[in-house]
Scaffold this motif. Structure first.
Motif, mmCIF file in Angstrom:
data_model
loop_
_atom_site.group_PDB
_atom_site.id
_atom_site.type_symbol
_atom_site.label_atom_id
_atom_site.label_comp_id
_atom_site.label_asym_id
_atom_site.label_seq_id
_atom_site.Cartn_x
_atom_site.Cartn_y
_atom_site.Cartn_z
ATOM 1 N N ALA B 38 0.644 -0.959 -0.064
ATOM 2 C CA ALA B 38 -0.019 0.105 -0.121
ATOM 3 C C ALA B 38 1.057 0.925 0.407
ATOM 4 N N PHE B 39 2.341 1.255 0.289
ATOM 5 C CA PHE B 39 2.711 2.397 0.212
ATOM 6 C C PHE B 39 4.076 2.004 -0.643
ATOM 7 N N LEU B 40 4.481 3.539 -0.764
ATOM 8 C CA LEU B 40 5.201 3.173 -2.104
ATOM 9 C C LEU B 40 6.551 4.441 -1.411
ATOM 10 N N THR B 41 6.232 4.943 -0.513
ATOM 11 C CA THR B 41 7.174 5.485 0.009
ATOM 12 C C THR B 41 7.191 5.901 2.129
ATOM 13 N N VAL B 42 7.405 5.424 2.343
ATOM 14 C CA VAL B 42 7.510 5.579 3.745
ATOM 15 C C VAL B 42 8.713 6.826 4.724
ATOM 16 N N THR B 80 4.799 16.571 -2.337
ATOM 17 C CA THR B 80 5.147 16.522 -1.089
ATOM 18 C C THR B 80 6.816 16.825 -0.466
ATOM 19 N N LYS B 81 6.572 18.339 -0.316
ATOM 20 C CA LYS B 81 8.136 18.945 -0.490
ATOM 21 C C LYS B 81 9.744 17.396 0.052
ATOM 22 N N GLY B 82 10.023 17.793 -0.761
ATOM 23 C CA GLY B 82 11.683 17.179 -0.239
ATOM 24 C C GLY B 82 11.582 15.077 -0.033
ATOM 25 N N VAL B 83 10.006 15.611 -1.046
ATOM 26 C CA VAL B 83 10.240 13.459 -0.620
ATOM 27 C C VAL B 83 9.579 13.282 -2.091
ATOM 28 N N ARG B 84 10.066 11.855 -2.349
ATOM 29 C CA ARG B 84 9.609 11.437 -3.188
ATOM 30 C C ARG B 84 8.093 11.451 -4.077
ATOM 31 N N THR B 85 7.857 12.214 -5.224
ATOM 32 C CA THR B 85 6.510 11.491 -5.462
ATOM 33 C C THR B 85 6.541 11.397 -6.426
ATOM 34 N N THR B 86 6.283 10.018 -7.060
ATOM 35 C CA THR B 86 6.275 9.245 -8.705
ATOM 36 C C THR B 86 4.653 9.274 -9.075
ATOM 37 N N VAL B 113 0.280 14.020 10.744
ATOM 38 C CA VAL B 113 1.599 13.305 10.480
ATOM 39 C C VAL B 113 1.157 12.610 9.976
ATOM 40 N N SER B 114 1.652 13.041 8.557
ATOM 41 C CA SER B 114 1.861 11.928 7.376
ATOM 42 C C SER B 114 2.606 11.055 7.178
ATOM 43 N N LEU B 115 2.627 9.537 7.203
ATOM 44 C CA LEU B 115 3.374 8.607 7.797
ATOM 45 C C LEU B 115 4.478 8.131 5.984
ATOM 46 N N GLY B 116 3.863 8.944 4.869
ATOM 47 C CA GLY B 116 4.208 8.432 3.698
ATOM 48 C C GLY B 116 3.373 8.277 2.481
ATOM 49 N N LYS B 117 4.123 7.856 1.237
ATOM 50 C CA LYS B 117 3.273 7.860 -0.189
ATOM 51 C C LYS B 117 2.531 6.543 0.076
ATOM 52 N N THR B 118 1.404 6.761 -0.730
ATOM 53 C CA THR B 118 0.346 5.638 -1.185
ATOM 54 C C THR B 118 0.108 5.184 -2.206
ATOM 55 N N ASN B 119 0.344 4.092 -2.385
ATOM 56 C CA ASN B 119 0.730 3.273 -4.237
ATOM 57 C C ASN B 119 -0.934 3.298 -4.639
ATOM 58 N N MET B 120 -1.024 4.009 -5.904
ATOM 59 C CA MET B 120 -2.347 3.904 -6.797
ATOM 60 C C MET B 120 -2.101 3.058 -8.094
ATOM 61 N N ASP B 121 -3.428 3.291 -9.136
ATOM 62 C CA ASP B 121 -2.696 3.063 -10.314
ATOM 63 C C ASP B 121 -2.116 4.709 -10.843
ATOM 64 N N GLU B 122 -1.002 4.172 -12.023
ATOM 65 C CA GLU B 122 0.163 4.978 -12.660
ATOM 66 C C GLU B 122 -1.009 6.717 -13.178
ATOM 67 N N PHE B 123 -0.526 7.866 -12.560
ATOM 68 C CA PHE B 123 -1.331 8.855 -12.337
ATOM 69 C C PHE B 123 -3.186 8.832 -12.571
ATOM 70 N N GLU B 130 -3.155 -2.384 -10.292
ATOM 71 C CA GLU B 130 -2.942 -3.109 -10.997
ATOM 72 C C GLU B 130 -2.213 -2.291 -12.023
ATOM 73 N N ASN B 131 -2.386 -1.359 -12.348
ATOM 74 C CA ASN B 131 -1.735 -0.220 -12.832
ATOM 75 C C ASN B 131 -0.225 0.741 -12.820
ATOM 76 N N SER B 132 0.256 0.368 -11.086
ATOM 77 C CA SER B 132 1.150 0.854 -10.968
ATOM 78 C C SER B 132 2.115 0.595 -11.705
ATOM 79 N N ALA B 133 3.599 1.345 -11.460
ATOM 80 C CA ALA B 133 4.666 0.921 -12.360
ATOM 81 C C ALA B 133 5.350 0.169 -10.645
ATOM 82 N N TYR B 134 4.750 -0.007 -9.153
ATOM 83 C CA TYR B 134 5.919 -0.601 -8.449
ATOM 84 C C TYR B 134 5.665 -1.397 -8.429
ATOM 85 N N GLY B 135 4.151 -1.969 -8.764
ATOM 86 C CA GLY B 135 3.449 -3.845 -8.252
ATOM 87 C C GLY B 135 2.171 -3.478 -7.896
#
Lengths: 97, 486
Positions: B38-42, B80-86, B113-123, B130-135
């Motif tokens: 569910a998370f791409l970046t924590v 999110t500033k300074g955080v990877r956003t794909t 308090v954000s714990l990170g960035k969540t997975n999604m379909d690409e764009f 299932e269309n996420s480039a990261y599984g």
């Protein structure tokens, strides 16, 4: 409607700046044609005298002063750090001619 | 849920740091590519620092906001500033957002308090993640199934208890459909209610940011803190400023609930139809009045959506050129013969954009191209007006409309990946809402058994333009009554 031709698919890919292989062209031909066929049901809707809709909540022009704001150095750095290729602080691109 | 946790933090029963550690522990235990995904970046360090700042305020005896110290997740389409956003795309694999989206600035200001960035379909292009480039993200109740999409990571993270709530974005159902599949509450606000500044655009006339939560009250609490006019989004609208949670009166006496004629349900899982009928009866028992309504152009919504959305997609995706940010197909050779800027664009986009994204860019480019504009885009914008008029007419008679969120419950991964059209049909009950711009909310109204698992069913309530107050109040009553009857 008739299926898209391979030439049409290649032309669209060129307009969209997406590189395509022969296999891609065949696949897009099939996928796009089936979706376009689905849209045909819209031809049965009478839209004579109907204006295409603009803004959905009826908002009209929102204006602001046309003033440039400088960004702080940190922001500029964060923006430029994302640029794939730079030279002397400028964004570098391939020759366009 | 949020109020309860808030009281514990404010009273010193638990610290925000302890709470963040507890939820980060859940992510560690359940997530990762082999787990829920569910998370791409924590963002562990940033989360603990934000939580510590909240604790310092509590120690000082300061009153903290309801969202202060509450752990949440952010869909990776939001900067999110300074955080990877794909945005779950390979083309933004190396992108570090240089600024915060307006919603993130607002949430930072109240100490969320954000714990990170969540997975999604690409764009945000898809209905299954299932269309996420990261599984793909897995469904928390059955890993063989999808959590819905495109905000599937946000929905799965909330349902699995990895976060208390999460931000999503909804262009044609991308908050409501995964909320329905995972058994959470998902709110798509009125177009313009929440600033889109910093949301990586998919289809700009349809996109809207909103919350995925465990309760209707939580959705109201979050909406109060992320909504409002923003000079950086010219389409954003003014709001009264009164917190939405203050409108939850528990009383729906005399409220008129619009329901669709039964024939609209013919392509629906009959078990879902039963739950929706039951939800309508539940509201009636609470004093609401049911009234059948007609939305004659609803059946064309899918066609209209799949013309307008790709058209806007093709325009928005033009910014991914491999020059200003993101990945680039550079071979290192400077202006090799036959290698100009066109080849660079074509190679970059061929290599780093996923299949569904390219398909939609192609479809939209075709629909907007010379000779086809009138036939597709212009025609679709005319029918969109008719859909808008249908809703306007219905809302002269009723306060809210009740219908299913999805025609089926969470499906199995791979079940719809071969034919794009069958995946598009999942959006049948959700897209019209974005076309009309009205607010809508999905909430759990029951379950159906599949392979021995009780899978959630989502009921969708649709409100008048900018009447989130009324919508949330009716949803809150339905939620409480459903909880009593189960």
């Amino acid at each position: 409607m008739a299926e898209l031709t391979q030439e049409e698919v290649r032309h669209i890919a060129f307009l969209a700046r997406i590189g395509v292989s022969d296999e891609d062209v065949a696949r897009y031909q099939k996928d796009l044609s089936s979706v376009l066929a689905y849209f045909e049901e819209l031809n049965t809707v009478d839209t004579d005298g109907v204006e295409p809709i603009g803004h959905i909540t009826g908002m009209t022009n929102v204006l602001r002063e046309d003033v440039a704001h400088d960004a702080d150095e940190d922001t500029k750095k964060r923006i430029m750090d994302n640029v794939p290729q730079t030279r002397d602080g400028y964004i570098q691109v391939k020759s366009i001619f | 849920m949020i109020k309860e946790l808030h009281n514990k933090i404010q009273n010193g029963e638990v610290t925000a740091v302890q709470l963040a550690e507890q939820y980060l522990g859940m992510i560690e235990q359940k997530d990762g590519p082999e787990g829920l995904n569910a998370f791409l970046t924590v963002t562990r360090e940033e989360a603990l620092a934000a939580a510590a700042a909240v604790d310092a305020k509590v120690t000082n005896g300061e009153e903290i906001d309801l969202l202060a110290g509450i752990p949440y997740g952010v869909k990776d389409a939001i900067c999110t500033k300074g955080v990877r956003t794909t945005s779950a795309s390979k083309i933004l694999d190396n992108y570090i957002a240089p600024y915060d989206a307006t919603v993130i600035e607002k949430l930072n200001a109240v100490g969320a308090v954000s714990l990170g960035k969540t997975n999604m379909d690409e764009f945000a292009m898809g209905a299954s993640t299932e269309n996420s480039a990261y599984g793909r993200t897995k469904h928390p109740l059955d890993p063989a199934r999808v959590p819905g999409g495109s905000s599937g990571g946000s929905a799965a993270a909330v349902a699995a208890g990895e976060v208390v709530w999460a931000l999503g974005s909804d262009t044609g159902g991308s908050i409501r459909q995964p909320a329905a599949f995972c058994g959470c509450v998902g709110l798509k606000p009125t177009y313009g209610r929440v600033s889109r500044h910093g949301l990586i655009a998919m289809a700009s006339s349809l996109d809207q940011i909103g919350p995925l939560t465990q309760t209707v009250e939580d959705a109201a609490i979050v909406l109060s803190r992320i909504s409002g006019q923003d000079p950086l989004d010219a389409t954003s609208a003014h709001s009264s400023g009164k917190p939405y949670e203050h409108y939850l009166t528990g009383d729906v006496t005399g409220k008129k609930i619009g329901v669709l004629p039964q024939e609209m349900y013919k392509n629906l899982d009959p078990r879902i139809a039963e739950h929706i009928t039951r939800a309508a009866e539940v509201l009636q028992e609470q004093g609401a009045v049911l009234q059948e309504i007609e939305l004659p152009h609803l059946r064309y919504a899918l066609s209209v959506y799949y013309i307008i959305m790709p058209s806007e997609v093709s325009s928005n995706m033009a910014r991914f050129d491999g020059i200003r940010y993101g990945m680039t197909a550079d071979d290192g050779a400077d202006n090799a013969p036959g290698e100009g800027i066109h080849e660079r664009y074509q190679d970059t986009r061929r290599i780093f954009l996923g299949e569904e994204v390219k398909r939609r860019v192609m479809l939209g480019t075709y629909g907007l191209s010379a000779g086809y504009y009138d036939q597709y885009y212009n025609k679709a914008q005319k029918v969109r007006r008719l859909i808008h008029q249908d809703f306007a007419a219905a809302f002269k008679k009723v306060d809210t409309i009740l219908m299913p969120t999805t025609p089926e419950v969470a499906f199995k991964a791979g079940a719809k990946t071969d034919d794009p059209l069958t995946m598009y049909l999942s959006d049948i009950f959700t897209v019209a809402i974005n076309l009309a711009g009205v607010p809508a909310l999905s909430l759990p109204v029951g379950t159906v058994q599949e392979d021995g698992v009780a899978l959630p069913v989502g009921g969708q309530l649709i409100g008048k333009w900018f009447d989130e107050e009324g919508l949330l109040n009716i949803a809150d009553v339905l939620e409480r009554s459903c909880a009593e009857t189960h």
